[in-house]
Design a protein around this motif. Structure first.
Motif, short mmCIF file in Angstrom:
data_model
loop_
_atom_site.label_atom_id
_atom_site.label_comp_id
_atom_site.label_asym_id
_atom_site.label_seq_id
_atom_site.Cartn_x
_atom_site.Cartn_y
_atom_site.Cartn_z
N MET A 89 0.69 -1.09 0.19
CA MET A 89 0.07 -0.01 0.00
C MET A 89 0.87 1.25 -0.08
O MET A 89 0.51 2.26 -0.71
CB MET A 89 -0.87 -0.01 1.31
CG MET A 89 -1.91 -0.96 1.30
SD MET A 89 -3.25 -0.85 -0.39
CE MET A 89 -4.24 -2.20 0.10
N LYS A 90 2.07 1.16 0.88
CA LYS A 90 2.79 2.47 0.76
C LYS A 90 3.61 2.59 -0.64
O LYS A 90 3.37 3.78 -1.13
CB LYS A 90 4.00 1.89 1.84
CG LYS A 90 4.94 3.26 1.83
CD LYS A 90 6.22 2.79 2.78
CE LYS A 90 7.55 3.52 2.52
NZ LYS A 90 7.29 4.70 3.05
N LYS A 91 3.97 1.57 -1.31
CA LYS A 91 4.51 1.65 -2.84
C LYS A 91 3.33 2.24 -3.47
O LYS A 91 3.67 3.02 -4.59
CB LYS A 91 5.10 0.51 -3.00
CG LYS A 91 6.34 0.12 -2.28
CD LYS A 91 7.05 -1.34 -2.86
CE LYS A 91 8.08 -1.69 -2.26
NZ LYS A 91 8.49 -3.21 -2.70
N MET A 92 2.28 1.79 -3.64
CA MET A 92 0.98 2.41 -4.50
C MET A 92 0.79 3.67 -4.06
O MET A 92 0.79 4.51 -5.14
CB MET A 92 -0.05 1.36 -4.25
CG MET A 92 -1.37 1.78 -5.05
SD MET A 92 -2.45 2.91 -4.29
CE MET A 92 -3.26 2.28 -2.95
N LEU A 93 0.60 4.31 -2.88
CA LEU A 93 0.43 5.48 -2.51
C LEU A 93 1.39 6.48 -3.12
O LEU A 93 1.07 7.78 -3.74
CB LEU A 93 -0.09 5.86 -1.12
CG LEU A 93 -1.24 5.14 -0.35
CD1 LEU A 93 -1.12 5.24 0.91
CD2 LEU A 93 -2.56 5.68 -1.29
N GLU A 94 2.93 6.08 -3.03
CA GLU A 94 3.78 6.94 -3.09
C GLU A 94 3.82 6.86 -4.90
O GLU A 94 4.45 8.14 -5.33
CB GLU A 94 5.25 6.65 -2.73
CG GLU A 94 5.29 6.51 -1.30
CD GLU A 94 6.48 5.92 -0.69
OE1 GLU A 94 7.11 6.21 0.33
OE2 GLU A 94 7.06 5.00 -1.46
N THR A 95 3.47 6.01 -5.47
CA THR A 95 3.29 6.38 -7.16
C THR A 95 2.25 6.97 -7.57
O THR A 95 2.38 7.66 -8.38
CB THR A 95 3.38 4.78 -7.66
OG1 THR A 95 4.26 4.13 -7.27
CG2 THR A 95 3.19 4.73 -9.04
N ALA A 96 1.10 6.94 -6.91
CA ALA A 96 0.01 7.60 -7.33
C ALA A 96 -0.10 8.86 -6.87
O ALA A 96 -0.63 9.96 -7.61
CB ALA A 96 -1.14 6.97 -6.69
N PHE A 97 0.67 9.33 -5.82
CA PHE A 97 0.89 10.59 -5.30
C PHE A 97 2.14 11.26 -5.07
O PHE A 97 2.74 11.00 -3.92
CB PHE A 97 -0.27 10.86 -3.95
CG PHE A 97 -1.49 10.44 -3.98
CD1 PHE A 97 -2.43 11.41 -4.70
CD2 PHE A 97 -1.93 9.14 -3.55
CE1 PHE A 97 -3.75 10.89 -4.75
CE2 PHE A 97 -3.31 8.68 -3.92
CZ PHE A 97 -4.37 9.61 -4.28
N PRO A 98 2.82 11.79 -6.12
CA PRO A 98 4.31 11.93 -5.83
C PRO A 98 4.44 12.79 -4.78
O PRO A 98 3.76 13.84 -4.50
CB PRO A 98 4.63 12.27 -7.24
CG PRO A 98 3.53 11.64 -8.20
CD PRO A 98 2.40 11.67 -7.42
N GLY A 99 5.51 12.69 -3.96
CA GLY A 99 5.76 13.64 -2.88
C GLY A 99 4.80 13.44 -1.32
O GLY A 99 5.22 13.97 -0.61
N LEU A 100 4.08 12.37 -1.43
CA LEU A 100 3.21 12.02 -0.45
C LEU A 100 4.41 11.25 0.79
O LEU A 100 5.00 10.43 0.14
CB LEU A 100 2.03 11.19 -0.82
CG LEU A 100 1.25 10.89 0.25
CD1 LEU A 100 0.46 12.17 1.05
CD2 LEU A 100 0.05 9.95 0.05
N ASP A 101 4.09 11.52 1.95
CA ASP A 101 5.09 10.99 2.96
C ASP A 101 3.96 9.73 3.44
O ASP A 101 3.14 10.01 4.15
CB ASP A 101 5.33 12.09 3.74
CG ASP A 101 6.23 11.49 4.89
OD1 ASP A 101 6.85 10.23 4.69
OD2 ASP A 101 6.69 12.05 6.00
N VAL A 102 4.48 8.65 3.39
CA VAL A 102 3.91 7.37 3.92
C VAL A 102 4.57 6.98 4.82
O VAL A 102 5.73 6.42 4.89
CB VAL A 102 3.33 6.37 2.83
CG1 VAL A 102 2.60 5.05 3.51
CG2 VAL A 102 2.57 6.97 1.68
N VAL A 103 3.78 6.86 6.14
CA VAL A 103 4.54 6.40 7.23
C VAL A 103 3.95 5.00 7.78
O VAL A 103 2.75 4.85 8.04
CB VAL A 103 4.53 7.41 8.51
CG1 VAL A 103 5.35 6.97 9.72
CG2 VAL A 103 5.20 8.67 8.03
N LEU A 104 4.92 4.10 7.93
CA LEU A 104 4.26 2.80 8.57
C LEU A 104 4.71 2.49 9.91
O LEU A 104 5.92 2.84 10.52
CB LEU A 104 5.05 1.57 7.81
CG LEU A 104 4.66 1.46 6.30
CD1 LEU A 104 5.54 0.22 5.66
CD2 LEU A 104 3.29 1.43 5.80
#
Length: 225
Positions: A89-104
Protein backbone atom coordinates in the motif's frame (compact mmCIF):
# COMPACT_ATOMS: atom_id res chain seq x y z
CA UNK A 1 -19.39 -6.04 -127.74
CA UNK A 2 -19.98 -8.94 -125.40
CA UNK A 3 -20.35 -8.96 -121.61
CA UNK A 4 -16.87 -10.27 -121.00
CA UNK A 5 -15.36 -7.44 -122.99
CA UNK A 6 -17.47 -4.84 -121.13
CA UNK A 7 -16.34 -6.36 -117.79
CA UNK A 8 -12.69 -6.30 -118.81
CA UNK A 9 -12.93 -2.65 -119.97
CA UNK A 10 -15.24 -1.41 -117.14
CA UNK A 11 -13.31 -2.90 -114.20
CA UNK A 12 -10.05 -1.00 -114.90
CA UNK A 13 -12.03 2.19 -115.53
CA UNK A 14 -13.85 1.72 -112.15
CA UNK A 15 -10.61 1.12 -110.30
CA UNK A 16 -9.02 4.18 -111.96
CA UNK A 17 -11.93 6.40 -111.02
CA UNK A 18 -11.89 5.14 -107.40
CA UNK A 19 -8.18 5.91 -107.18
CA UNK A 20 -8.81 9.44 -108.49
CA UNK A 21 -11.61 9.91 -105.97
CA UNK A 22 -9.42 8.75 -103.08
CA UNK A 23 -6.57 10.95 -104.24
CA UNK A 24 -8.57 14.21 -104.15
CA UNK A 25 -10.67 13.34 -101.12
CA UNK A 26 -9.23 14.88 -97.84
CA UNK A 27 -8.24 12.33 -95.18
CA UNK A 28 -10.71 11.79 -92.34
CA UNK A 29 -9.90 13.52 -89.02
CA UNK A 30 -8.01 11.46 -86.45
CA UNK A 31 -10.14 10.01 -83.73
CA UNK A 32 -9.69 11.63 -80.33
CA UNK A 33 -7.23 9.90 -78.07
CA UNK A 34 -8.60 7.98 -75.03
CA UNK A 35 -6.09 9.42 -72.59
CA UNK A 36 -7.76 11.04 -69.59
CA UNK A 37 -7.54 14.77 -69.42
CA UNK A 38 -5.50 15.56 -66.30
CA UNK A 39 -6.04 18.92 -64.68
CA UNK A 40 -3.03 21.16 -64.47
CA UNK A 41 -0.71 20.22 -61.65
CA UNK A 42 -1.16 22.46 -58.65
CA UNK A 43 1.46 22.12 -55.92
CA UNK A 44 0.00 20.84 -52.65
CA UNK A 45 0.01 23.42 -49.96
CA UNK A 46 -0.01 22.27 -46.36
CA UNK A 47 -2.43 24.05 -44.07
CA UNK A 48 -0.83 26.31 -41.51
CA UNK A 49 -0.28 24.61 -38.15
CA UNK A 50 -2.97 25.19 -35.58
CA UNK A 51 -1.54 26.77 -32.49
CA UNK A 52 -3.26 25.52 -29.33
CA UNK A 53 -2.81 27.76 -26.33
CA UNK A 54 -0.94 25.99 -23.56
CA UNK A 55 -3.23 26.13 -20.55
CA UNK A 56 -2.00 24.31 -17.45
CA UNK A 57 -4.20 21.29 -16.85
CA UNK A 58 -6.12 21.11 -13.62
CA UNK A 59 -5.11 17.49 -13.03
CA UNK A 60 -1.41 18.18 -13.33
CA UNK A 61 -1.72 21.19 -11.07
CA UNK A 62 -3.55 19.20 -8.43
CA UNK A 63 -1.20 16.22 -8.76
CA UNK A 64 1.80 18.35 -8.02
CA UNK A 65 0.09 20.14 -5.11
CA UNK A 66 -1.70 17.24 -3.49
CA UNK A 67 1.23 14.95 -2.72
CA UNK A 68 3.74 17.36 -1.24
CA UNK A 69 3.29 18.48 2.34
CA UNK A 70 0.84 15.68 3.23
CA UNK A 71 1.33 12.59 5.36
CA UNK A 72 -0.42 9.24 5.36
CA UNK A 73 0.00 6.94 8.36
CA UNK A 74 -0.58 3.20 8.07
CA UNK A 75 -0.77 1.68 11.55
CA UNK A 76 -0.90 -2.09 11.33
CA UNK A 77 -0.47 -5.16 13.51
CA UNK A 78 3.15 -6.29 13.22
CA UNK A 79 2.61 -9.62 14.97
CA UNK A 80 -0.27 -10.43 12.57
CA UNK A 81 2.06 -10.50 9.53
CA UNK A 82 0.39 -7.44 7.97
CA UNK A 83 3.72 -5.84 7.04
CA UNK A 84 3.69 -7.13 3.45
CA UNK A 85 0.26 -5.59 2.80
CA UNK A 86 1.34 -2.32 4.41
CA UNK A 87 4.49 -2.10 2.25
CA UNK A 88 2.48 -2.73 -0.94
CA UNK A 89 0.00 0.00 0.00
CA UNK A 90 2.89 2.37 0.74
CA UNK A 91 4.43 1.82 -2.70
CA UNK A 92 1.06 2.25 -4.42
CA UNK A 93 0.31 5.55 -2.64
CA UNK A 94 3.79 6.96 -3.28
CA UNK A 95 3.39 6.16 -6.98
CA UNK A 96 -0.13 7.58 -7.23
CA UNK A 97 0.67 10.76 -5.25
CA UNK A 98 4.27 11.87 -5.85
CA UNK A 99 5.73 13.64 -2.85
CA UNK A 100 3.33 12.03 -0.38
CA UNK A 101 4.96 10.96 2.88
CA UNK A 102 3.72 7.48 3.85
CA UNK A 103 4.67 6.35 7.37
CA UNK A 104 4.37 2.75 8.61
CA UNK A 105 3.98 2.05 12.32
CA UNK A 106 2.87 -0.69 14.68
CA UNK A 107 -0.64 -0.52 16.12
CA UNK A 108 -0.33 -1.78 19.71
CA UNK A 109 -3.04 -3.85 21.42
CA UNK A 110 -5.08 -2.43 24.31
CA UNK A 111 -3.25 -1.97 27.66
CA UNK A 112 -4.85 -5.01 29.38
CA UNK A 113 -3.66 -7.33 26.62
CA UNK A 114 -0.20 -5.80 26.70
CA UNK A 115 0.01 -6.38 30.45
CA UNK A 116 -1.06 -10.02 30.12
CA UNK A 117 1.43 -10.51 27.27
CA UNK A 118 4.22 -9.56 29.70
CA UNK A 119 2.92 -11.94 32.36
CA UNK A 120 2.73 -14.98 30.06
CA UNK A 121 6.52 -15.48 29.63
CA UNK A 122 7.03 -15.28 33.39
CA UNK A 123 4.35 -17.90 34.00
CA UNK A 124 5.73 -20.01 31.17
CA UNK A 125 9.23 -20.13 32.65
CA UNK A 126 7.78 -20.71 36.12
CA UNK A 127 5.85 -23.81 34.99
CA UNK A 128 8.89 -25.20 33.18
CA UNK A 129 11.06 -24.58 36.24
CA UNK A 130 8.47 -26.28 38.44
CA UNK A 131 8.47 -29.35 36.20
CA UNK A 132 12.26 -29.56 36.31
CA UNK A 133 12.89 -28.84 40.01
CA UNK A 134 9.49 -29.08 41.66
CA UNK A 135 10.47 -31.96 43.91
CA UNK A 136 12.93 -29.60 45.66
CA UNK A 137 10.77 -26.48 45.51
CA UNK A 138 7.67 -27.86 47.26
CA UNK A 139 9.51 -28.90 50.47
CA UNK A 140 11.09 -25.44 50.60
CA UNK A 141 7.68 -23.77 50.64
CA UNK A 142 6.31 -26.17 53.26
CA UNK A 143 4.50 -28.69 51.04
CA UNK A 144 5.70 -32.16 51.92
CA UNK A 145 3.64 -34.00 49.37
CA UNK A 146 3.45 -32.47 45.88
CA UNK A 147 -0.06 -32.21 44.35
CA UNK A 148 -1.38 -34.75 41.86
CA UNK A 149 -1.13 -32.41 38.84
CA UNK A 150 2.59 -32.03 39.48
CA UNK A 151 3.06 -35.80 39.49
CA UNK A 152 1.19 -36.10 36.17
CA UNK A 153 3.35 -33.38 34.62
CA UNK A 154 6.52 -34.89 36.03
CA UNK A 155 5.62 -38.32 34.63
CA UNK A 156 5.91 -36.94 31.08
CA UNK A 157 8.52 -34.26 31.67
CA UNK A 158 9.61 -33.47 28.11
CA UNK A 159 6.07 -33.55 26.73
CA UNK A 160 4.86 -31.24 29.49
CA UNK A 161 7.67 -28.73 28.90
CA UNK A 162 7.06 -28.74 25.13
CA UNK A 163 3.32 -28.23 25.63
CA UNK A 164 3.95 -25.39 28.09
CA UNK A 165 6.33 -23.70 25.62
CA UNK A 166 3.93 -23.95 22.68
CA UNK A 167 0.86 -22.83 24.63
CA UNK A 168 2.77 -19.91 26.14
CA UNK A 169 4.00 -18.71 22.75
CA UNK A 170 0.48 -18.97 21.31
CA UNK A 171 -0.99 -16.93 24.17
CA UNK A 172 1.74 -14.33 23.93
CA UNK A 173 1.25 -13.93 20.17
CA UNK A 174 -2.52 -13.62 20.62
CA UNK A 175 -2.21 -11.01 23.36
CA UNK A 176 0.30 -8.93 21.34
CA UNK A 177 -1.86 -8.88 18.21
CA UNK A 178 -4.35 -6.08 17.61
CA UNK A 179 -5.66 -7.11 14.18
CA UNK A 180 -5.53 -3.48 13.12
CA UNK A 181 -4.87 -1.88 9.76
CA UNK A 182 -5.70 1.78 10.25
CA UNK A 183 -5.03 4.42 7.60
CA UNK A 184 -4.90 8.10 8.53
CA UNK A 185 -4.39 11.04 6.20
CA UNK A 186 -3.03 14.13 7.95
CA UNK A 187 -4.42 12.78 11.22
CA UNK A 188 -7.88 12.03 9.78
CA UNK A 189 -8.98 8.39 9.81
CA UNK A 190 -9.91 7.29 6.28
CA UNK A 191 -10.07 3.50 6.74
CA UNK A 192 -10.23 1.19 9.75
CA UNK A 193 -9.95 -2.58 9.60
CA UNK A 194 -11.18 -2.75 13.20
CA UNK A 195 -14.46 -1.16 12.07
CA UNK A 196 -14.82 -2.66 8.59
CA UNK A 197 -13.49 -6.13 9.43
CA UNK A 198 -11.50 -6.31 6.17
CA UNK A 199 -8.51 -4.88 4.34
CA UNK A 200 -8.94 -1.97 1.92
CA UNK A 201 -8.47 -2.56 -1.80
CA UNK A 202 -5.72 -0.63 -3.57
CA UNK A 203 -8.17 1.28 -5.79
CA UNK A 204 -10.46 1.89 -2.83
CA UNK A 205 -7.66 3.27 -0.67
CA UNK A 206 -6.33 5.43 -3.50
CA UNK A 207 -9.78 6.97 -4.01
CA UNK A 208 -10.21 7.57 -0.28
CA UNK A 209 -6.85 9.33 -0.04
CA UNK A 210 -7.57 11.35 -3.20
CA UNK A 211 -10.93 12.54 -1.84
CA UNK A 212 -9.34 13.47 1.47
CA UNK A 213 -6.41 15.35 -0.09
CA UNK A 214 -8.62 17.31 -2.48
CA UNK A 215 -10.78 18.72 0.29
CA UNK A 216 -10.53 22.53 0.39
CA UNK A 217 -9.17 22.48 3.93
CA UNK A 218 -6.50 19.90 3.03
CA UNK A 219 -5.44 21.76 -0.12
CA UNK A 220 -5.19 25.06 1.71
CA UNK A 221 -3.21 23.48 4.51
CA UNK A 222 -0.75 21.80 2.14
CA UNK A 223 -0.18 25.07 0.26
CA UNK A 224 0.60 26.90 3.50
CA UNK A 225 3.28 24.38 4.46
Amino acid sequence: MGRSQLLLIGLPIFLFCSDLFNLFTPPPPKPPSHRPNHPPHIPHQQPPPVVVPDFPSQASGLGGAVGYGNTVEINFCVSCSFKGTAVNMKKMLETAFPGLDVVLANYPPPPPKRLLAKVVPVAQMGVIGMIVAGDRVFPMIGIAHPPAWFNSLRANRFGSMASTWLIGNFLQSYLQSSGAFEVLCNGELVFSKLKEGRFPGEIELRDLISKTLTKPSMVAGSLLK
